[in-house]
Design an enzyme around this catalytic site. Structure first.
Site, PDB file in Angstrom:
ATOM      1  N   TYR A 137      49.006  42.448  24.641  1.00  0.00           N
ATOM      2  CA  TYR A 137      49.053  43.886  24.914  1.00  0.00           C
ATOM      3  C   TYR A 137      49.146  44.116  26.425  1.00  0.00           C
ATOM      4  CZ  TYR A 137      48.089  48.869  24.325  1.00  0.00           C
ATOM      5  OH  TYR A 137      48.188  50.240  24.336  1.00  0.00           O
ATOM      6  N   LYS A 157      52.299  45.707  28.453  1.00  0.00           N
ATOM      7  CA  LYS A 157      52.105  47.010  29.110  1.00  0.00           C
ATOM      8  C   LYS A 157      52.318  46.914  30.616  1.00  0.00           C
ATOM      9  CE  LYS A 157      51.539  49.409  25.451  1.00  0.00           C
ATOM     10  NZ  LYS A 157      52.541  50.402  25.083  1.00  0.00           N
TER      11      LYS A 157
HETATM   12  N1  LIG Z   1      45.602  54.339  21.027  1.00  0.00           N
HETATM   13  C1  LIG Z   1      45.231  53.977  22.243  1.00  0.00           C
HETATM   14  O1  LIG Z   1      44.010  53.831  22.542  1.00  0.00           O
HETATM   15  C2  LIG Z   1      46.264  53.744  23.312  1.00  0.00           C
HETATM   16  C3  LIG Z   1      45.841  53.561  24.640  1.00  0.00           C
HETATM   17  C4  LIG Z   1      46.778  53.357  25.629  1.00  0.00           C
HETATM   18  C5  LIG Z   1      48.136  53.348  25.331  1.00  0.00           C
HETATM   19  N2  LIG Z   1      48.533  53.544  24.033  1.00  0.00           N
HETATM   20  C6  LIG Z   1      49.975  53.485  23.761  1.00  0.00           C
HETATM   21  O2  LIG Z   1      50.410  54.722  23.246  1.00  0.00           O
HETATM   22  C7  LIG Z   1      51.538  54.519  22.389  1.00  0.00           C
HETATM   23  C8  LIG Z   1      51.319  55.242  21.067  1.00  0.00           C
HETATM   24  O3  LIG Z   1      50.196  54.644  20.431  1.00  0.00           O
HETATM   25  P1  LIG Z   1      49.313  55.425  19.357  1.00  0.00           P
HETATM   26  O4  LIG Z   1      47.905  55.274  19.780  1.00  0.00           O
HETATM   27  O5  LIG Z   1      49.865  56.771  19.098  1.00  0.00           O
HETATM   28  O6  LIG Z   1      49.543  54.450  18.112  1.00  0.00           O
HETATM   29  P2  LIG Z   1      49.776  54.789  16.566  1.00  0.00           P
HETATM   30  O7  LIG Z   1      49.574  53.499  15.861  1.00  0.00           O
HETATM   31  O8  LIG Z   1      48.977  55.980  16.160  1.00  0.00           O
HETATM   32  O9  LIG Z   1      51.322  55.207  16.539  1.00  0.00           O
HETATM   33  C9  LIG Z   1      52.342  54.280  16.828  1.00  0.00           C
HETATM   34  C10 LIG Z   1      53.583  54.652  16.052  1.00  0.00           C
HETATM   35  O10 LIG Z   1      54.588  53.650  16.335  1.00  0.00           O
HETATM   36  C11 LIG Z   1      55.224  53.307  15.111  1.00  0.00           C
HETATM   37  N3  LIG Z   1      55.782  51.952  15.196  1.00  0.00           N
HETATM   38  C12 LIG Z   1      55.110  50.766  15.152  1.00  0.00           C
HETATM   39  N4  LIG Z   1      55.973  49.734  15.185  1.00  0.00           N
HETATM   40  C13 LIG Z   1      57.216  50.281  15.264  1.00  0.00           C
HETATM   41  C14 LIG Z   1      58.527  49.721  15.325  1.00  0.00           C
HETATM   42  N5  LIG Z   1      58.721  48.394  15.315  1.00  0.00           N
HETATM   43  N6  LIG Z   1      59.583  50.565  15.398  1.00  0.00           N
HETATM   44  C15 LIG Z   1      59.400  51.911  15.376  1.00  0.00           C
HETATM   45  N7  LIG Z   1      58.184  52.489  15.318  1.00  0.00           N
HETATM   46  C16 LIG Z   1      57.101  51.687  15.260  1.00  0.00           C
HETATM   47  C17 LIG Z   1      54.127  53.409  14.059  1.00  0.00           C
HETATM   48  O11 LIG Z   1      54.660  53.536  12.744  1.00  0.00           O
HETATM   49  C18 LIG Z   1      53.361  54.640  14.530  1.00  0.00           C
HETATM   50  O12 LIG Z   1      53.861  55.830  13.954  1.00  0.00           O
HETATM   51  C19 LIG Z   1      51.691  52.990  22.235  1.00  0.00           C
HETATM   52  O13 LIG Z   1      52.711  52.519  23.082  1.00  0.00           O
HETATM   53  C20 LIG Z   1      50.342  52.474  22.687  1.00  0.00           C
HETATM   54  O14 LIG Z   1      50.390  51.152  23.175  1.00  0.00           O
HETATM   55  C21 LIG Z   1      47.636  53.749  23.024  1.00  0.00           C
END
Ligand SMILES: NC(=O)c1ccc[n+]([C@@H]2O[C@H](COP(=O)([O-])OP(=O)(O)OC[C@H]3O[C@@H](n4cnc5c(N)ncnc54)[C@H](O)[C@@H]3O)[C@@H](O)[C@H]2O)c1
Length: 271
Positions: free
Chosen positions: A155, A159
């Site tokens: 991760y 990132k």
């Molecule tokens: N949740 C956290 O704490 C957090 C913190 C920092 C950064 N982020 C980043 O924010 C972004 C969104 O994360 P989130 O928390 O909303 O996650 P989430 O799991 O709620 O949503 C992610 C979405 O991406 C889709 N997805 C997964 N694999 C895929 C693929 N191969 N092709 C197309 N779509 C795909 C999933 O179906 C889902 O709808 C990510 O890049 C994540 O790394 C999240």
């Protein structure tokens, strides 16, 4: 840039979490949306809950790791919407496991979604963004790009890659009038950890991390608000949440303290 009604936004990972919240925020501004996700169910849910002032909305079931599918996505979006103003490379996953228990398949999957997905998005929409009257790209990184968290090597590595890819694009594409922002949230109340829970080294620990993220994290709608502001103010980098700000300060100004904290976390995970 000013986000105007009728502007076209492509959002990957739009089937829930941050992507769903950004879709709602851009729809509120009257944007047309190309919603992209691997989950048809997630897409339908997001599309069904958008505010009524949204422009044209299209749904695209796409795996962002597929070069061919991403190229086809570009063609479909241009055919349906005629152009692109905003690209949000948001799809991403996490894996809570040590480097030693990562298989090479795990690495390919993580790099495929979190990094190649972003590269394909930027690559295939490059020309269309350059032709738009106003254009902005948002890449979802994380506070994990500032620090090498134990148990999250893939991760953090992906990132950090997204952060520096975005920095280069910011410098290159700024000359063409395309804004580029990388987003660095700390914990967010989404299902990201749950999506790969069963693959964790320690499922109980991963559940605790999920509960902690839900207790201390911010809502996806809050992150969406910061993303909209980042576009409007043409910010290069946006940190979201107290944890992201704190760790950024620690790793930048007190790196030895950061190292002590990281060793402590590593020791705790090994117990
Ligand atoms: N949740 C956290 O704490 C957090 C913190 C920092 C950064 N982020 C980043 O924010 C972004 C969104 O994360 P989130 O928390 O909303 O996650 P989430 O799991 O709620 O949503 C992610 C979405 O991406 C889709 N997805 C997964 N694999 C895929 C693929 N191969 N092709 C197309 N779509 C795909 C999933 O179906 C889902 O709808 C990510 O890049 C994540 O790394 C999240």
């Amino acid at each position: 840039m000013d986000i105007k009604p009728g502007y076209v936004a492509v959002i990957t990972g739009a089937g829930g979490g941050v992507g769903g919240a950004v879709a709602a925020a851009l729809a509120e501004k009257g944007c047309a949306l190309a919603l992209v996700d691997i989950s048809a169910e997630g897409l339908a849910k997001t599309a069904g809950s958008l505010p009524s002032n949204a422009g044209k909305v299209t749904q695209h079931i796409v795996d962002v790791t597929s070069k061919e599918a991403m190229q086809t996505l570009r063609d479909e979006v241009l055919a349906a919407h005629g152009g692109v103003n905003i690209l949000i490379n948001n799809a991403g996953i996490t894996l809570q496991k040590s480097f030693s228990t990562h298989s090479l398949k795990d690495w390919e999957r993580m790099v495929g979604i979190n990094l190649w997905g972003v590269i394909y998005g930027c690559h295939f929409f490059d020309e269309a963004l350059g032709q738009a009257e106003a254009a902005h790209v948002v890449n979802l990184s994380s506070m994990s790009s500032f620090l090498g968290l134990p148990g999250q090597s893939s991760y953090c590595a992906t990132k950090a890659g997204v952060q520096l890819l975005s920095d280069s694009l910011w410098a290159e594409w700024g000359l063409r009038g395309i804004g580029v922002t990388s987003i660095h949230p700390g914990a967010i109340r989404t299902n990201m950890i749950m999506a790969t829970l069963e693959e964790s080294d320690d499922v109980e620990q991963a559940k605790k991390n999920f509960e902690m993220a839900h207790k201390t994290g911010v809502d996806p709608e809050y992150v969406a608000g910061k993303i909209i502001r980042g576009i409007e103010k043409n910010r290069k980098r946006v940190k979201v949440g107290k944890d992201a700000h704190l760790f950024h300060i620690i790793m930048r100004f007190f790196p030895r303290l950061g190292d002590v904290i990281l060793k402590k976390i590593s020791k705790k995970l090994a117990e």
